[in-house]
Design a protein around this motif. Structure first.
Motif, PDB file in Angstrom:
ATOM      1  N   PHE A   1       0.971  -1.347   0.031  1.00 15.78           N
ATOM      2  CA  PHE A   1       0.023  -0.116  -0.044  1.00 15.78           C
ATOM      3  C   PHE A   1       0.857   1.271  -0.088  1.00 15.78           C
ATOM      4  O   PHE A   1       0.579   2.102  -0.878  1.00 15.78           O
ATOM      5  CB  PHE A   1      -0.853   0.037   1.413  1.00 15.78           C
ATOM      6  N   LEU A   2       1.995   1.185   0.908  1.00 14.45           N
ATOM      7  CA  LEU A   2       2.851   2.423   0.871  1.00 14.45           C
ATOM      8  C   LEU A   2       3.619   2.732  -0.299  1.00 14.45           C
ATOM      9  O   LEU A   2       3.683   3.709  -0.708  1.00 14.45           O
ATOM     10  CB  LEU A   2       3.958   2.190   1.968  1.00 14.45           C
ATOM     11  N   LEU A   3       3.986   1.720  -1.201  1.00 13.91           N
ATOM     12  CA  LEU A   3       4.542   1.683  -2.308  1.00 13.91           C
ATOM     13  C   LEU A   3       3.584   2.381  -3.413  1.00 13.91           C
ATOM     14  O   LEU A   3       3.889   3.083  -4.309  1.00 13.91           O
ATOM     15  CB  LEU A   3       5.161   0.210  -2.854  1.00 13.91           C
ATOM     16  N   LEU A   4       2.435   1.982  -3.452  1.00 14.56           N
ATOM     17  CA  LEU A   4       1.612   2.348  -4.028  1.00 14.56           C
ATOM     18  C   LEU A   4       1.291   3.919  -3.926  1.00 14.56           C
ATOM     19  O   LEU A   4       1.150   4.500  -5.050  1.00 14.56           O
ATOM     20  CB  LEU A   4      -0.017   1.645  -4.057  1.00 14.56           C
ATOM     21  N   ALA A   5       1.131   4.264  -2.815  1.00 12.89           N
ATOM     22  CA  ALA A   5       0.817   5.774  -2.452  1.00 12.89           C
ATOM     23  C   ALA A   5       1.791   6.710  -2.705  1.00 12.89           C
ATOM     24  O   ALA A   5       1.857   7.687  -3.146  1.00 12.89           O
ATOM     25  CB  ALA A   5       0.590   5.779  -0.974  1.00 12.89           C
ATOM     26  N   PHE A   6       3.043   6.193  -2.655  1.00 13.40           N
ATOM     27  CA  PHE A   6       4.253   7.041  -2.815  1.00 13.40           C
ATOM     28  C   PHE A   6       5.062   6.787  -4.092  1.00 13.40           C
ATOM     29  O   PHE A   6       5.383   7.770  -4.724  1.00 13.40           O
ATOM     30  CB  PHE A   6       5.423   6.781  -1.808  1.00 13.40           C
ATOM     31  N   CYS A   7       4.688   5.909  -5.053  1.00 13.20           N
ATOM     32  CA  CYS A   7       5.262   5.298  -5.989  1.00 13.20           C
ATOM     33  C   CYS A   7       4.572   5.576  -7.300  1.00 13.20           C
ATOM     34  O   CYS A   7       5.129   5.908  -8.520  1.00 13.20           O
ATOM     35  CB  CYS A   7       6.351   4.251  -5.997  1.00 13.20           C
ATOM     36  N   SER A   8       3.241   5.555  -7.334  1.00 11.03           N
ATOM     37  CA  SER A   8       2.302   5.248  -8.354  1.00 11.03           C
ATOM     38  C   SER A   8       2.023   6.997  -8.922  1.00 11.03           C
ATOM     39  O   SER A   8       1.390   7.589  -7.902  1.00 11.03           O
ATOM     40  CB  SER A   8       1.236   4.550  -8.195  1.00 11.03           C
ATOM     41  N   PRO A   9       2.138   7.206  -9.915  1.00  9.51           N
ATOM     42  CA  PRO A   9       2.035   8.714 -10.446  1.00  9.51           C
ATOM     43  C   PRO A   9       0.506   9.204 -10.333  1.00  9.51           C
ATOM     44  O   PRO A   9       0.363  10.107 -10.028  1.00  9.51           O
ATOM     45  CB  PRO A   9       2.826   8.935 -11.852  1.00  9.51           C
ATOM     46  N   GLY A  10      -0.285   8.259 -10.611  1.00  2.76           N
ATOM     47  CA  GLY A  10      -1.811   8.415 -10.536  1.00  2.76           C
ATOM     48  C   GLY A  10      -2.240   8.383  -9.165  1.00  2.76           C
ATOM     49  O   GLY A  10      -3.375   9.020  -8.782  1.00  2.76           O
ATOM     50  N   LEU A  11      -1.457   8.015  -8.293  1.00  2.00           N
ATOM     51  CA  LEU A  11      -2.075   7.627  -6.828  1.00  2.00           C
ATOM     52  C   LEU A  11      -1.343   8.745  -5.930  1.00  2.00           C
ATOM     53  O   LEU A  11      -1.891   8.528  -4.689  1.00  2.00           O
ATOM     54  CB  LEU A  11      -2.014   6.230  -6.543  1.00  2.00           C
ATOM     55  N   ALA A  12      -0.224   8.988  -6.084  1.00  2.77           N
ATOM     56  CA  ALA A  12       0.641   9.653  -5.310  1.00  2.77           C
ATOM     57  C   ALA A  12      -0.122  10.764  -4.372  1.00  2.77           C
ATOM     58  O   ALA A  12      -0.574  11.764  -5.365  1.00  2.77           O
ATOM     59  CB  ALA A  12       1.946  10.147  -5.791  1.00  2.77           C
ATOM     60  N   GLN A  13       0.082  11.173  -3.180  1.00  2.00           N
ATOM     61  CA  GLN A  13      -0.456  12.146  -2.615  1.00  2.00           C
ATOM     62  C   GLN A  13       0.396  12.819  -1.488  1.00  2.00           C
ATOM     63  O   GLN A  13       1.238  11.788  -1.157  1.00  2.00           O
ATOM     64  CB  GLN A  13      -1.855  12.060  -1.902  1.00  2.00           C
ATOM     65  N   GLU A  14       0.322  13.801  -1.271  1.00  2.00           N
ATOM     66  CA  GLU A  14       1.081  14.496  -0.244  1.00  2.00           C
ATOM     67  C   GLU A  14       0.358  14.575   1.283  1.00  2.00           C
ATOM     68  O   GLU A  14      -0.798  14.707   1.334  1.00  2.00           O
ATOM     69  CB  GLU A  14       1.632  16.073  -0.467  1.00  2.00           C
ATOM     70  N   ALA A  15       1.119  14.420   2.379  1.00  2.00           N
ATOM     71  CA  ALA A  15       0.698  14.467   3.655  1.00  2.00           C
ATOM     72  C   ALA A  15       0.073  15.949   3.760  1.00  2.00           C
ATOM     73  O   ALA A  15       0.630  16.921   3.275  1.00  2.00           O
ATOM     74  CB  ALA A  15       1.643  14.137   4.554  1.00  2.00           C
ATOM     75  N   VAL A  16      -1.021  16.142   4.414  1.00  2.00           N
ATOM     76  CA  VAL A  16      -1.723  17.182   4.835  1.00  2.00           C
ATOM     77  C   VAL A  16      -1.625  17.497   6.295  1.00  2.00           C
ATOM     78  O   VAL A  16      -1.770  16.422   6.961  1.00  2.00           O
ATOM     79  CB  VAL A  16      -3.254  17.286   4.363  1.00  2.00           C
ATOM     80  N   GLN A  17      -1.559  18.513   6.615  1.00  4.40           N
ATOM     81  CA  GLN A  17      -1.711  19.149   7.975  1.00  4.40           C
ATOM     82  C   GLN A  17      -3.056  18.889   8.664  1.00  4.40           C
ATOM     83  O   GLN A  17      -3.954  19.549   8.195  1.00  4.40           O
ATOM     84  CB  GLN A  17      -1.023  20.194   8.185  1.00  4.40           C
ATOM     85  N   LEU A  18      -3.170  18.176   9.638  1.00  5.18           N
ATOM     86  CA  LEU A  18      -4.528  17.815  10.329  1.00  5.18           C
ATOM     87  C   LEU A  18      -4.678  19.118  11.343  1.00  5.18           C
ATOM     88  O   LEU A  18      -5.555  19.433  11.811  1.00  5.18           O
ATOM     89  CB  LEU A  18      -4.528  16.552  11.085  1.00  5.18           C
ATOM     90  N   PHE A  19      -3.541  19.571  11.846  1.00  7.70           N
ATOM     91  CA  PHE A  19      -3.564  20.714  12.799  1.00  7.70           C
ATOM     92  C   PHE A  19      -2.610  21.745  12.288  1.00  7.70           C
ATOM     93  O   PHE A  19      -1.325  21.490  11.915  1.00  7.70           O
ATOM     94  CB  PHE A  19      -2.719  20.254  14.293  1.00  7.70           C
ATOM     95  N   ASN A  20      -3.214  23.153  12.022  1.00  7.28           N
ATOM     96  CA  ASN A  20      -2.228  24.198  11.575  1.00  7.28           C
ATOM     97  C   ASN A  20      -1.545  24.716  12.658  1.00  7.28           C
ATOM     98  O   ASN A  20      -0.744  25.887  12.022  1.00  7.28           O
ATOM     99  CB  ASN A  20      -3.328  25.131  10.870  1.00  7.28           C
ATOM    100  N   GLY A  21      -1.418  24.445  13.832  1.00  8.13           N
ATOM    101  CA  GLY A  21      -0.584  25.334  14.785  1.00  8.13           C
ATOM    102  C   GLY A  21      -0.999  26.394  15.257  1.00  8.13           C
ATOM    103  O   GLY A  21      -0.433  27.157  16.177  1.00  8.13           O
ATOM    104  N   LYS A  22      -2.252  26.705  14.691  1.00  8.64           N
ATOM    105  CA  LYS A  22      -2.949  28.086  15.283  1.00  8.64           C
ATOM    106  C   LYS A  22      -4.169  28.065  16.058  1.00  8.64           C
ATOM    107  O   LYS A  22      -4.459  28.935  16.914  1.00  8.64           O
ATOM    108  CB  LYS A  22      -3.162  29.173  13.837  1.00  8.64           C
ATOM    109  N   ASP A  23      -5.153  27.187  15.221  1.00  9.74           N
ATOM    110  CA  ASP A  23      -6.451  27.090  16.002  1.00  9.74           C
ATOM    111  C   ASP A  23      -6.911  25.668  15.747  1.00  9.74           C
ATOM    112  O   ASP A  23      -6.363  24.815  15.315  1.00  9.74           O
ATOM    113  CB  ASP A  23      -7.374  28.092  15.558  1.00  9.74           C
ATOM    114  N   LEU A  24      -8.116  25.571  16.002  1.00 10.27           N
ATOM    115  CA  LEU A  24      -8.629  24.046  15.961  1.00 10.27           C
ATOM    116  C   LEU A  24      -9.443  23.962  14.884  1.00 10.27           C
ATOM    117  O   LEU A  24     -10.606  23.193  14.579  1.00 10.27           O
ATOM    118  CB  LEU A  24      -9.738  23.868  17.163  1.00 10.27           C
TER     119      LEU A  24
END
Length: 208
Positions: free
Chosen positions: A14-37
């Protein structure tokens, strides 16, 4: 042992698919912005200097998630107790309605008689995690949780401390509702101690 190895192979795929497949690769997103909720709901946690500080009750994400890699840093005060709720439905106790990955100061005498499945990183009362990887109280720890279908992998400060198969745990614990779930909210379970969190990110994995 064979099942654990199989689970690890599936997670790696699964991790290989997520990081290495051009059509599936995504970047991690911030769940907490460090400023508010923003993106969170429930308890009124304190936000100070880029850090989320527990104020005692359940704080959950506004969105639900299924397959993902969640990373965060946490700091335990003496006797600190919290929990990372996964697949939480939004009502009830996260450890039963969903599942709770324990966040705990294992070193404190108050917790010396707890069951193994109540130690840090364990799936609360479902499966015990490996001990000995927490940094001393007052230091920041880094935890990575990978969830792919029934497979749950927890890494603490670079060491694997838990490899679990939720299908197998559901069979062993037929009365536990949460272990049957495969999606839900992410939450912090509270418990009163001022545990601190920062650098909370999430990378979605492909659906099975």
């Amino acid at each position: 042992e064979d099942t654990a190895l199989k689970n690890l192979i599936i997670l790696s795929a699964f991790l290989l698919l997520a990081f290495c497949s051009p059509g599936l690769a995504q970047e991690a997103v911030q769940l907490f912005n460090g400023k508010d909720l923003t993106g969170w709901t429930g308890a009124d946690y304190e936000v100070k200097d880029g850090v989320l500080i527990c104020k005692g009750k359940i704080l959950r994400t506004e969105k639900q998630f299924s397959n993902y890699v969640l990373e965060l840093d946490f700091l335990l005060p003496p006797r600190g107790n919290n929990g990372l709720g996964i697949h939480y439905p939004g009502e009830g106790r996260p450890s039963g309605a969903g599942m709770e990955l324990q966040i705990l100061d294992n070193s404190h005498p108050k917790y010396q008689n707890l069951k193994d499945s109540q130690s840090h990183g364990s799936l609360y009362k479902l499966q015990a995690a490996k001990r000995g990887c927490l940094k001393p109280v007052g230091q920041w720890n880094h935890q990575k949780v990978t969830i792919a279908g029934p497979s749950v992998l927890v890494e603490l400060n670079g060491s694997v401390i838990l490899k679990a198969n939720l299908d197998e745990l559901a069979t062993k614990n037929p009365k536990h509702k949460g272990v049957k779930r495969r999606s839900g909210y992410i939450c912090f379970c509270g418990h009163g101690a001022p545990v601190q969190f920062k650098n909370i990110t999430l990378l979605k994995l492909p659906r099975q």
